[in-house]
Design a protein around this motif. Structure first.
Motif, PDB file in Angstrom:
ATOM      1  N   PRO A  49       0.819  -1.213   0.000  1.00 14.10           N
ATOM      2  CA  PRO A  49       0.000   0.000   0.000  1.00 14.10           C
ATOM      3  C   PRO A  49       0.858   1.270   0.000  1.00 14.10           C
ATOM      4  CG  PRO A  49       0.149  -0.857   2.217  1.00 14.10           C
ATOM      5  CD  PRO A  49       0.914  -1.812   1.325  1.00 14.10           C
ATOM      6  N   SER A  50       1.451   1.574  -1.132  1.00 12.58           N
ATOM      7  CA  SER A  50       2.374   2.703  -1.235  1.00 12.58           C
ATOM      8  C   SER A  50       1.780   4.002  -0.710  1.00 12.58           C
ATOM      9  CB  SER A  50       2.834   2.899  -2.682  1.00 12.58           C
ATOM     10  OG  SER A  50       3.587   1.779  -3.080  1.00 12.58           O
ATOM     11  N   LYS A  51       0.515   4.265  -1.047  1.00 11.91           N
ATOM     12  CA  LYS A  51      -0.090   5.526  -0.594  1.00 11.91           C
ATOM     13  C   LYS A  51      -0.135   5.591   0.929  1.00 11.91           C
ATOM     14  CE  LYS A  51      -2.501   6.854  -4.672  1.00 11.91           C
ATOM     15  NZ  LYS A  51      -3.570   6.645  -5.550  1.00 11.91           N
ATOM     16  N   ARG A  52      -0.518   4.504   1.580  1.00 13.07           N
ATOM     17  CA  ARG A  52      -0.585   4.493   3.047  1.00 13.07           C
ATOM     18  C   ARG A  52       0.809   4.652   3.660  1.00 13.07           C
ATOM     19  NH1 ARG A  52      -2.112  -0.408   7.148  1.00 13.07           N
ATOM     20  NH2 ARG A  52      -1.614   0.738   9.028  1.00 13.07           N
ATOM     21  N   VAL A  53       1.785   3.972   3.107  1.00 11.94           N
ATOM     22  CA  VAL A  53       3.129   3.974   3.684  1.00 11.94           C
ATOM     23  C   VAL A  53       3.878   5.272   3.389  1.00 11.94           C
ATOM     24  CG1 VAL A  53       5.375   2.808   3.639  1.00 11.94           C
ATOM     25  CG2 VAL A  53       3.260   1.460   3.643  1.00 11.94           C
ATOM     26  N   TYR A  54       3.812   5.744   2.158  1.00 10.56           N
ATOM     27  CA  TYR A  54       4.649   6.866   1.739  1.00 10.56           C
ATOM     28  C   TYR A  54       3.937   8.214   1.710  1.00 10.56           C
ATOM     29  CZ  TYR A  54       7.689   3.080   0.155  1.00 10.56           C
ATOM     30  OH  TYR A  54       8.469   1.968   0.090  1.00 10.56           O
ATOM     31  N   ALA A  55       2.615   8.237   1.927  1.00 14.82           N
ATOM     32  CA  ALA A  55       1.872   9.498   1.836  1.00 14.82           C
ATOM     33  C   ALA A  55       2.456  10.549   2.774  1.00 14.82           C
ATOM     34  CB  ALA A  55       0.405   9.265   2.171  1.00 14.82           C
ATOM     35  N   ASN A  56       2.415  11.797   2.342  1.00 18.25           N
ATOM     36  CA  ASN A  56       2.904  12.885   3.168  1.00 18.25           C
ATOM     37  C   ASN A  56       2.038  12.998   4.416  1.00 18.25           C
ATOM     38  OD1 ASN A  56       4.662  14.889   3.837  1.00 18.25           O
ATOM     39  ND2 ASN A  56       3.639  16.463   2.648  1.00 18.25           N
ATOM     40  N   ALA A  57       2.635  13.396   5.514  1.00 16.18           N
ATOM     41  CA  ALA A  57       1.922  13.522   6.782  1.00 16.18           C
ATOM     42  C   ALA A  57       1.945  14.971   7.251  1.00 16.18           C
ATOM     43  CB  ALA A  57       2.576  12.622   7.824  1.00 16.18           C
ATOM     44  N   ALA A  58       0.940  15.343   8.016  1.00 16.62           N
ATOM     45  CA  ALA A  58       0.831  16.705   8.535  1.00 16.62           C
ATOM     46  C   ALA A  58       1.744  16.932   9.743  1.00 16.62           C
ATOM     47  CB  ALA A  58      -0.611  17.003   8.915  1.00 16.62           C
ATOM     48  N   ARG A  59       2.267  15.849  10.297  1.00 15.07           N
ATOM     49  CA  ARG A  59       3.188  15.945  11.429  1.00 15.07           C
ATOM     50  C   ARG A  59       4.443  15.133  11.084  1.00 15.07           C
ATOM     51  NH1 ARG A  59       0.539  11.622  15.774  1.00 15.07           N
ATOM     52  NH2 ARG A  59       0.545   9.869  14.326  1.00 15.07           N
ATOM     53  N   PRO A  60       5.508  15.216  11.881  1.00 13.18           N
ATOM     54  CA  PRO A  60       6.692  14.394  11.620  1.00 13.18           C
ATOM     55  C   PRO A  60       6.405  12.920  11.917  1.00 13.18           C
ATOM     56  CG  PRO A  60       7.260  16.318  12.950  1.00 13.18           C
ATOM     57  CD  PRO A  60       5.764  16.224  12.925  1.00 13.18           C
ATOM     58  N   GLU A  61       6.463  12.104  10.876  1.00 14.39           N
ATOM     59  CA  GLU A  61       6.247  10.667  11.020  1.00 14.39           C
ATOM     60  C   GLU A  61       7.419   9.913  10.402  1.00 14.39           C
ATOM     61  OE1 GLU A  61       2.411   9.336   9.717  1.00 14.39           O
ATOM     62  OE2 GLU A  61       1.359  10.827  10.930  1.00 14.39           O
ATOM     63  N   VAL A  62       7.525   8.645  10.743  1.00 16.39           N
ATOM     64  CA  VAL A  62       8.595   7.811  10.211  1.00 16.39           C
ATOM     65  C   VAL A  62       8.036   6.426   9.904  1.00 16.39           C
ATOM     66  CG1 VAL A  62       9.410   6.946  12.444  1.00 16.39           C
ATOM     67  CG2 VAL A  62      11.026   7.168  10.559  1.00 16.39           C
ATOM     68  N   ARG A  63       8.635   5.782   8.918  1.00 21.36           N
ATOM     69  CA  ARG A  63       8.325   4.400   8.570  1.00 21.36           C
ATOM     70  C   ARG A  63       9.635   3.618   8.595  1.00 21.36           C
ATOM     71  NH1 ARG A  63       4.204   7.004   9.078  1.00 21.36           N
ATOM     72  NH2 ARG A  63       2.698   7.402   7.425  1.00 21.36           N
ATOM     73  N   LEU A  64       9.671   2.549   9.361  1.00 23.17           N
ATOM     74  CA  LEU A  64      10.802   1.622   9.366  1.00 23.17           C
ATOM     75  C   LEU A  64      10.369   0.428   8.529  1.00 23.17           C
ATOM     76  CD1 LEU A  64      11.653   1.658  13.194  1.00 23.17           C
ATOM     77  CD2 LEU A  64      12.602   3.123  11.394  1.00 23.17           C
ATOM     78  N   ILE A  65      11.132   0.099   7.494  1.00 20.02           N
ATOM     79  CA  ILE A  65      10.711  -0.932   6.535  1.00 20.02           C
ATOM     80  C   ILE A  65      11.790  -1.994   6.376  1.00 20.02           C
ATOM     81  CG2 ILE A  65      10.002  -1.366   4.145  1.00 20.02           C
ATOM     82  CD1 ILE A  65       9.018   1.518   4.006  1.00 20.02           C
ATOM     83  N   THR A  66      11.354  -3.257   6.366  1.00 21.57           N
ATOM     84  CA  THR A  66      12.252  -4.367   6.087  1.00 21.57           C
ATOM     85  C   THR A  66      11.467  -5.486   5.408  1.00 21.57           C
ATOM     86  OG1 THR A  66      14.049  -5.699   7.019  1.00 21.57           O
ATOM     87  CG2 THR A  66      11.972  -5.644   8.269  1.00 21.57           C
ATOM     88  N   CYS A  67      12.158  -6.512   4.999  1.00 24.89           N
ATOM     89  CA  CYS A  67      11.511  -7.673   4.387  1.00 24.89           C
ATOM     90  C   CYS A  67      10.920  -8.570   5.458  1.00 24.89           C
ATOM     91  CB  CYS A  67      12.512  -8.468   3.558  1.00 24.89           C
ATOM     92  SG  CYS A  67      13.050  -7.605   2.084  1.00 24.89           S
ATOM     93  N   ALA A  68       9.904  -9.346   5.067  1.00 25.50           N
ATOM     94  CA  ALA A  68       9.237 -10.275   5.984  1.00 25.50           C
ATOM     95  C   ALA A  68       8.605 -11.385   5.163  1.00 25.50           C
ATOM     96  CB  ALA A  68       8.174  -9.530   6.796  1.00 25.50           C
TER      97      ALA A  68
END
Length: 150
Positions: free
Chosen positions: A110-129
């Motif tokens: 879900p690229s939009k959910r993961v990479y969408a711009n946020a109104a506050r400072p957010e972070v995504r930690l991503i790895t394989c699973a």
């Protein structure tokens, strides 16, 4: 926080203390992973928000390599409320709290959910699973930890 490149990721709960490298998008539009020859290295999508800056910052790391477990081997142990920090080139530290963690099939990411711009400072930690597909030489899923600046 103002824009500043990240220098070190620290996640005490899972023993992460890793330097950063800058990441870019591949020609297919997917984020290039960090080099696989360093098992204790995380990558930051340098064209996106820096960790702590308003928007969505993306940090990626390997779960393992052909030689051993890697920096995000225990990322799946993080749970809502856990904390981690990013040291920044300007000398400041951005502190984050985990909001949630989800696993997504790579072919239905879900690229939009993961990479969408946020109104506050957010972070995504991503790895394989998921399962390792030997024919594709890749995992079938991605684990994404969602967090925000505190």
């Amino acid at each position: 926080l103002p824009r500043s490149a990240p220098t070190r990721l620290r996640i005490a709960k899972i023993g992460v203390d890793a330097p950063f490298t800058a990441l870019v998008l591949a020609s297919n539009g997917q984020l290039e992973p960090p080099p696989a020859n360093n098992t204790n290295l995380v990558g930051w999508y340098s064209k996106g928000a820096s960790p702590g800056e308003k928007g969505t910052s993306v940090i990626a790391g390997h779960v393992d390599t052909t030689t051993s477990a890697a920096v995000f081997a225990n990322l799946d142990e993080l749970a809502p409320g856990d904390r981690f920090s990013v040291e920044r080139a300007d000398g400041s530290t951005a502190n984050f709290v985990v909001d949630s963690a989800d696993t997504f099939a790579k072919d239905d990411f879900p690229s939009k959910r993961v990479y969408a711009n946020a109104a506050r400072p957010e972070v995504r930690l991503i790895t394989c699973a998921g399962d390792y597909d030997h024919s594709a030489k890749d995992y079938t899923e991605n684990l994404v930890v969602f967090g925000h600046l505190v």
